[in-house]
Design an enzyme around this catalytic site. Sequence first.
Site, PDB file in Angstrom:
ATOM      1  N   ARG A 143       4.653  60.907   6.967  1.00 17.20           N
ATOM      2  CA  ARG A 143       5.770  61.517   6.236  1.00 17.20           C
ATOM      3  C   ARG A 143       6.572  60.451   5.474  1.00 17.20           C
ATOM      4  O   ARG A 143       6.838  59.383   5.981  1.00 17.20           O
ATOM      5  CB  ARG A 143       6.693  62.231   7.225  1.00 17.20           C
ATOM      6  CG  ARG A 143       7.903  62.859   6.574  1.00 17.20           C
ATOM      7  CD  ARG A 143       8.545  63.874   7.447  1.00 17.20           C
ATOM      8  NE  ARG A 143       9.064  63.351   8.706  1.00 17.20           N
ATOM      9  CZ  ARG A 143       9.635  64.119   9.618  1.00 17.20           C
ATOM     10  NH1 ARG A 143       9.731  65.421   9.440  1.00 17.20           N
ATOM     11  NH2 ARG A 143      10.100  63.595  10.727  1.00 17.20           N
ATOM     12  N   ARG A 164      19.969  71.844  19.796  1.00 19.71           N
ATOM     13  CA  ARG A 164      18.710  71.324  20.330  1.00 19.71           C
ATOM     14  C   ARG A 164      18.669  71.355  21.837  1.00 19.71           C
ATOM     15  O   ARG A 164      17.799  70.747  22.454  1.00 19.71           O
ATOM     16  CB  ARG A 164      18.534  69.879  19.910  1.00 19.71           C
ATOM     17  CG  ARG A 164      17.951  69.814  18.544  1.00 19.71           C
ATOM     18  CD  ARG A 164      17.381  68.456  18.304  1.00 19.71           C
ATOM     19  NE  ARG A 164      17.374  68.291  16.889  1.00 19.71           N
ATOM     20  CZ  ARG A 164      16.595  67.475  16.248  1.00 19.71           C
ATOM     21  NH1 ARG A 164      15.776  66.704  16.874  1.00 19.71           N
ATOM     22  NH2 ARG A 164      16.651  67.412  14.952  1.00 19.71           N
ATOM     23  N   ARG A 188       9.992  61.993  20.852  1.00 17.12           N
ATOM     24  CA  ARG A 188      10.722  63.137  20.280  1.00 17.12           C
ATOM     25  C   ARG A 188      10.066  64.452  20.688  1.00 17.12           C
ATOM     26  O   ARG A 188      10.755  65.453  20.912  1.00 17.12           O
ATOM     27  CB  ARG A 188      10.798  63.003  18.750  1.00 17.12           C
ATOM     28  CG  ARG A 188      11.852  61.975  18.355  1.00 17.12           C
ATOM     29  CD  ARG A 188      11.615  61.382  16.990  1.00 17.12           C
ATOM     30  NE  ARG A 188      11.626  62.335  15.911  1.00 17.12           N
ATOM     31  CZ  ARG A 188      11.032  62.131  14.737  1.00 17.12           C
ATOM     32  NH1 ARG A 188      10.371  61.019  14.504  1.00 17.12           N
ATOM     33  NH2 ARG A 188      11.099  63.053  13.816  1.00 17.12           N
ATOM     34  N   LYS A 225      10.277  72.667   9.065  1.00 19.70           N
ATOM     35  CA  LYS A 225      11.626  73.250   8.941  1.00 19.70           C
ATOM     36  C   LYS A 225      12.391  72.658   7.768  1.00 19.70           C
ATOM     37  O   LYS A 225      13.042  73.374   7.032  1.00 19.70           O
ATOM     38  CB  LYS A 225      12.494  72.923  10.171  1.00 19.70           C
ATOM     39  CG  LYS A 225      12.122  73.543  11.454  1.00 19.70           C
ATOM     40  CD  LYS A 225      13.219  73.404  12.494  1.00 19.70           C
ATOM     41  CE  LYS A 225      13.709  72.097  12.942  1.00 19.70           C
ATOM     42  NZ  LYS A 225      13.157  70.904  13.196  1.00 19.70           N
ATOM     43  N   ARG A 240      11.168  57.055   7.588  1.00 23.93           N
ATOM     44  CA  ARG A 240      12.189  56.986   8.635  1.00 23.93           C
ATOM     45  C   ARG A 240      11.767  56.003   9.719  1.00 23.93           C
ATOM     46  O   ARG A 240      10.596  55.952  10.079  1.00 23.93           O
ATOM     47  CB  ARG A 240      12.378  58.376   9.234  1.00 23.93           C
ATOM     48  CG  ARG A 240      13.289  59.237   8.413  1.00 23.93           C
ATOM     49  CD  ARG A 240      13.280  60.647   8.869  1.00 23.93           C
ATOM     50  NE  ARG A 240      13.388  60.803  10.311  1.00 23.93           N
ATOM     51  CZ  ARG A 240      13.481  61.964  10.931  1.00 23.93           C
ATOM     52  NH1 ARG A 240      13.483  63.074  10.224  1.00 23.93           N
ATOM     53  NH2 ARG A 240      13.560  62.033  12.231  1.00 23.93           N
TER      54      ARG A 240
HETATM   55  P1  AMP Z   1      15.447  64.936  13.011  1.00 25.77           P
HETATM   56  O1  AMP Z   1      15.824  64.364  11.689  1.00 25.77           O
HETATM   57  O2  AMP Z   1      15.818  66.367  13.115  1.00 25.77           O
HETATM   58  O3  AMP Z   1      14.024  64.658  13.387  1.00 25.77           O
HETATM   59  O4  AMP Z   1      16.363  64.149  14.094  1.00 25.77           O
HETATM   60  C1  AMP Z   1      16.248  62.751  14.263  1.00 25.77           C
HETATM   61  C2  AMP Z   1      16.961  62.323  15.537  1.00 25.77           C
HETATM   62  O5  AMP Z   1      18.376  62.595  15.415  1.00 25.77           O
HETATM   63  C3  AMP Z   1      16.530  63.035  16.810  1.00 25.77           C
HETATM   64  O6  AMP Z   1      15.370  62.465  17.382  1.00 25.77           O
HETATM   65  C4  AMP Z   1      17.775  62.836  17.691  1.00 25.77           C
HETATM   66  O7  AMP Z   1      17.836  61.519  18.214  1.00 25.77           O
HETATM   67  C5  AMP Z   1      18.913  62.970  16.679  1.00 25.77           C
HETATM   68  N1  AMP Z   1      19.399  64.370  16.565  1.00 25.77           N
HETATM   69  C6  AMP Z   1      19.234  65.218  15.518  1.00 25.77           C
HETATM   70  N2  AMP Z   1      19.798  66.410  15.761  1.00 25.77           N
HETATM   71  C7  AMP Z   1      20.336  66.319  16.997  1.00 25.77           C
HETATM   72  C8  AMP Z   1      21.053  67.219  17.824  1.00 25.77           C
HETATM   73  N3  AMP Z   1      21.307  68.477  17.447  1.00 25.77           N
HETATM   74  N4  AMP Z   1      21.446  66.774  19.046  1.00 25.77           N
HETATM   75  C9  AMP Z   1      21.193  65.529  19.462  1.00 25.77           C
HETATM   76  N5  AMP Z   1      20.513  64.630  18.748  1.00 25.77           N
HETATM   77  C10 AMP Z   1      20.084  65.014  17.520  1.00 25.77           C
END
Ligand code: AMP
Length: 218
Positions: free
Chosen positions: A132, A90, A176, A15, A165
């Site tokens: 990554r 989410r 996750r 994405k 990360r």
């Molecule tokens: P991502 O970068 O999209 O993989 O997100 C990394 C982390 O940020 C996730 O594992 C969640 O802990 C938090 N996070 C990102 N987007 C959301 C969201 N919409 N709602 C709640 N937590 C989020």
Amino acid sequence: MKKELIFLGPPACGKGTQTNRLAEFLNFPHIDTGSLLRNEMKNGTEAGKEAKNYVDKGQLVPAELVAKIIKNRLAQDDCKNGYILDGYPRSVEQADILEVINKEIDADETTDFKAIYFDIDTNLLVERIVNRRSCPVCGAIYNLLSIPPKVENHCDNDGAELTQRKDDTREVAQARFDTYFKETAPLINYYKDKGVLKTIDANGTIDEVWDRLLKVIE
Ligand code: AMP
């Protein structure tokens, strides 16, 4: 008509790469809640401190906290013609909140709202996550196995040293995925029922997925 695009799919489904490219193509802001939260964490804000407890465990940050950040962001001028949301909503709770936020911001304006679901074989995704790397300067995403940088550990665009990360470890990645299947996957039916879901096959190369994406966003 204002275009509101939200991108759904499991962690590391591609994405981020596609939304970066689409944001440039459409000249819309790419709003990625994961990056917004990591920014808050880096700046040590109150929101960031609270978010860290959840992000480090691969859990969802509480809905009210993310809603505040998203609401401020979507109200900004650069979202007037459209936006791309990556990683939000989410959960069904967040999807309901987004509907309220959009109604407030758009008032009587008619909008073109689409949820784009990246349908992918999830078996290979943990490997994708642990390999990554990203550029802290321009946000470019690499994969040590499939899309390595030309010079080891440095960005092709600006030469910056690539970073990994903290939550891209095997253990947190698994958490996750568990969170995704429990909280986020129900949104596929949620948006299907509303008649706004577009599914694309997200297996294949970046260019193959890009071609499929362009077909569903017009
Ligand atoms: P991502 O970068 O999209 O993989 O997100 C990394 C982390 O940020 C996730 O594992 C969640 O802990 C938090 N996070 C990102 N987007 C959301 C969201 N919409 N709602 C709640 N937590 C989020």
